[in-house]
Design an enzyme around this catalytic site. Sequence first.
Site, mmCIF file in Angstrom:
data_model
loop_
_atom_site.group_PDB
_atom_site.id
_atom_site.type_symbol
_atom_site.label_atom_id
_atom_site.label_comp_id
_atom_site.label_asym_id
_atom_site.label_seq_id
_atom_site.Cartn_x
_atom_site.Cartn_y
_atom_site.Cartn_z
ATOM 1 N N CYS A 113 0.795 -1.116 0.147
ATOM 2 C CA CYS A 113 0.060 -0.030 0.012
ATOM 3 C C CYS A 113 0.936 1.400 0.026
ATOM 4 O O CYS A 113 2.013 1.291 0.866
ATOM 5 C CB CYS A 113 -0.817 -0.050 1.152
ATOM 6 S SG CYS A 113 -2.057 1.447 1.310
ATOM 7 N N CYS A 117 0.252 4.883 6.491
ATOM 8 C CA CYS A 117 -0.494 4.976 7.537
ATOM 9 C C CYS A 117 0.628 4.594 8.546
ATOM 10 O O CYS A 117 1.130 3.403 8.745
ATOM 11 C CB CYS A 117 -1.796 4.493 7.849
ATOM 12 S SG CYS A 117 -3.060 5.134 6.531
ATOM 13 N N GLY A 160 -3.693 -2.674 1.166
ATOM 14 C CA GLY A 160 -3.937 -1.850 -0.053
ATOM 15 C C GLY A 160 -5.106 -0.678 0.066
ATOM 16 O O GLY A 160 -5.732 -0.665 1.135
ATOM 17 N N GLU A 161 -5.068 0.184 -0.560
ATOM 18 C CA GLU A 161 -6.103 1.305 -0.620
ATOM 19 C C GLU A 161 -6.836 1.046 -1.855
ATOM 20 O O GLU A 161 -6.619 1.261 -3.054
ATOM 21 C CB GLU A 161 -5.457 2.444 -0.899
ATOM 22 C CG GLU A 161 -6.226 3.865 -0.925
ATOM 23 C CD GLU A 161 -7.514 3.574 -0.220
ATOM 24 O OE1 GLU A 161 -7.487 3.879 1.300
ATOM 25 O OE2 GLU A 161 -8.651 3.896 -0.731
ATOM 26 N N SER A 190 -13.279 -0.145 2.338
ATOM 27 C CA SER A 190 -12.759 0.681 3.390
ATOM 28 C C SER A 190 -11.678 1.641 2.988
ATOM 29 O O SER A 190 -10.955 0.963 2.002
ATOM 30 C CB SER A 190 -12.299 -0.067 4.414
ATOM 31 O OG SER A 190 -11.431 0.692 5.391
ATOM 32 N N SER A 219 -11.952 5.747 6.845
ATOM 33 C CA SER A 219 -11.031 5.604 7.761
ATOM 34 C C SER A 219 -10.583 7.051 8.313
ATOM 35 O O SER A 219 -9.875 7.594 7.478
ATOM 36 C CB SER A 219 -9.540 4.789 7.698
ATOM 37 O OG SER A 219 -9.831 3.687 7.440
ATOM 38 N N LEU A 220 -11.117 7.510 9.362
ATOM 39 C CA LEU A 220 -10.825 8.792 9.938
ATOM 40 C C LEU A 220 -9.844 9.023 10.794
ATOM 41 O O LEU A 220 -8.495 9.666 10.855
ATOM 42 C CB LEU A 220 -11.964 9.572 10.554
ATOM 43 C CG LEU A 220 -13.168 9.852 9.736
ATOM 44 C CD1 LEU A 220 -14.444 10.528 10.551
ATOM 45 C CD2 LEU A 220 -12.647 10.820 8.570
HETATM 46 N N1 SAH Z 1 -6.713 1.251 2.981
HETATM 47 C C1 SAH Z 1 -7.764 1.116 3.298
HETATM 48 C C2 SAH Z 1 -8.310 -0.299 3.665
HETATM 49 C C3 SAH Z 1 -7.173 -1.000 4.516
HETATM 50 S S1 SAH Z 1 -6.983 -0.822 6.318
HETATM 51 C C4 SAH Z 1 -8.280 1.930 4.766
HETATM 52 O O1 SAH Z 1 -7.386 2.707 5.242
HETATM 53 O O2 SAH Z 1 -9.520 2.047 5.265
HETATM 54 C C5 SAH Z 1 -8.595 -1.454 6.938
HETATM 55 C C6 SAH Z 1 -8.544 -0.776 8.395
HETATM 56 O O3 SAH Z 1 -7.652 -1.616 9.156
HETATM 57 C C7 SAH Z 1 -8.511 0.692 8.310
HETATM 58 O O4 SAH Z 1 -9.495 1.257 9.072
HETATM 59 C C8 SAH Z 1 -7.072 0.648 9.369
HETATM 60 O O5 SAH Z 1 -7.003 1.913 9.637
HETATM 61 C C9 SAH Z 1 -7.174 -0.522 10.041
HETATM 62 N N2 SAH Z 1 -5.658 -0.840 10.678
HETATM 63 C C10 SAH Z 1 -4.708 -0.758 9.959
HETATM 64 N N3 SAH Z 1 -3.602 -1.365 10.850
HETATM 65 C C11 SAH Z 1 -4.282 -1.440 12.042
HETATM 66 C C12 SAH Z 1 -3.732 -1.812 13.122
HETATM 67 N N4 SAH Z 1 -2.462 -2.080 13.570
HETATM 68 N N5 SAH Z 1 -4.547 -2.109 14.094
HETATM 69 C C13 SAH Z 1 -6.033 -2.048 14.182
HETATM 70 N N6 SAH Z 1 -6.416 -1.410 12.823
HETATM 71 C C14 SAH Z 1 -5.494 -1.295 11.919
#
Ligand code: SAH
Length: 357
Positions: A113, A117, A160-161, A190, A219-220
Amino acid sequence: MALTTELPLLGRSEAELEQWATAHGLPAFRGRQLHGWIYGRGVSDWRAITVLPAALRDAPPAPLGRSREHHRSLASDGTLKLLLDLADGLTVETVGIPTADRLTVCVSSQVGCPMACRFCATGKGGLQRSLAVHEIVDQVLSVREAMQRRPSHVVFMGMGEPLLNIDAVLAAIDCLGRDLGMAHRQITVSTVGVPRTLPQLAEQALARLGRCQFTLAVSLHAPDQALREHLIPAARSYPYEQLLDDCRHYVAISGRRVSFEYILLGGLNDQPHHADALAQLLRGFQSHVNLIPYNPIAEEEYQRPTPAAVEGFRRALQARHVAVSVRASRGLDADAACGQLRRRLQVSPQAAAAGRP
Ligand code: SAH
């Protein structure tokens, strides 16, 4: 097997498989047979399709498009994580999350991805490439096969996104509905937000699928731009107000509510004043907030929130009339966080291409 460069069959409709059959000098009913064996029986090898002539089975003109299992990891709560080998040697993660009345498959839309984040294991390795439609649908079939159970829900919350791969994501949703009989309402996409793509997602869904019934989850993770940018570096190019405007626009086009995801990081964004600020932001927005307690990953120093902080946050939102739920952590002992299994096994693209785990 002498496979050509022809596109895989997985992902195609019955009519498309009939066309494929006739284009290869076969009767159209061979296309219908292939459809039944690919989606109904979930066959992964041409040789297993015993109704086909041996000549076709032995020298198939196109790959079926199924991936091979590289590794599996089963948590004590029944959550199953699969690492799948793609045709080019890359690997992708998918997770089956069972409850008494549901089997949710958490699918990946990309290998890696680019969003980076800070709390996410997938983001650490960058993007290798987007997945094709057959590689997304394959994940659902692979979980169905491994768990011997029909998936009821699909969430695009793996690696991925999805909004950087809209075409394949919508084609996969189309296939899941049409060929596997899944209701679009049981599918969630998501996204962390990519500028200008949210209204585009709704418009393209209406144009291609004739409906936009899947759930959009945004995802906020923070109640203000500064904290959001700290957690999600890519948010620098997407001001909070613009993101919320695009969500409103999405609701107007699709007629569906949006749900918001908020990862709770101990001491960082999990205090009642953060909840108040979030409620303020979402005022007048018909939405649902999903709280996700952070799953620790090896590389980051963030903390899991305390149960009291999670409960306090939930109550603070509820007191301000925001619909809220807390996502139960599943499969913690199976590297539950997105991208963790693949990272733990350290399947680098180079190593994978060289055939090493
Ligand atoms: N890129 C998309 C989809 C993949 S992540 C997105 O960001 O929404 C799917 C969800 O898992 C997101 O809400 C993300 O913030 C969460 N996530 C990722 N890493 C995490 C972690 N270490 N603990 C809890 N949730 C996590």
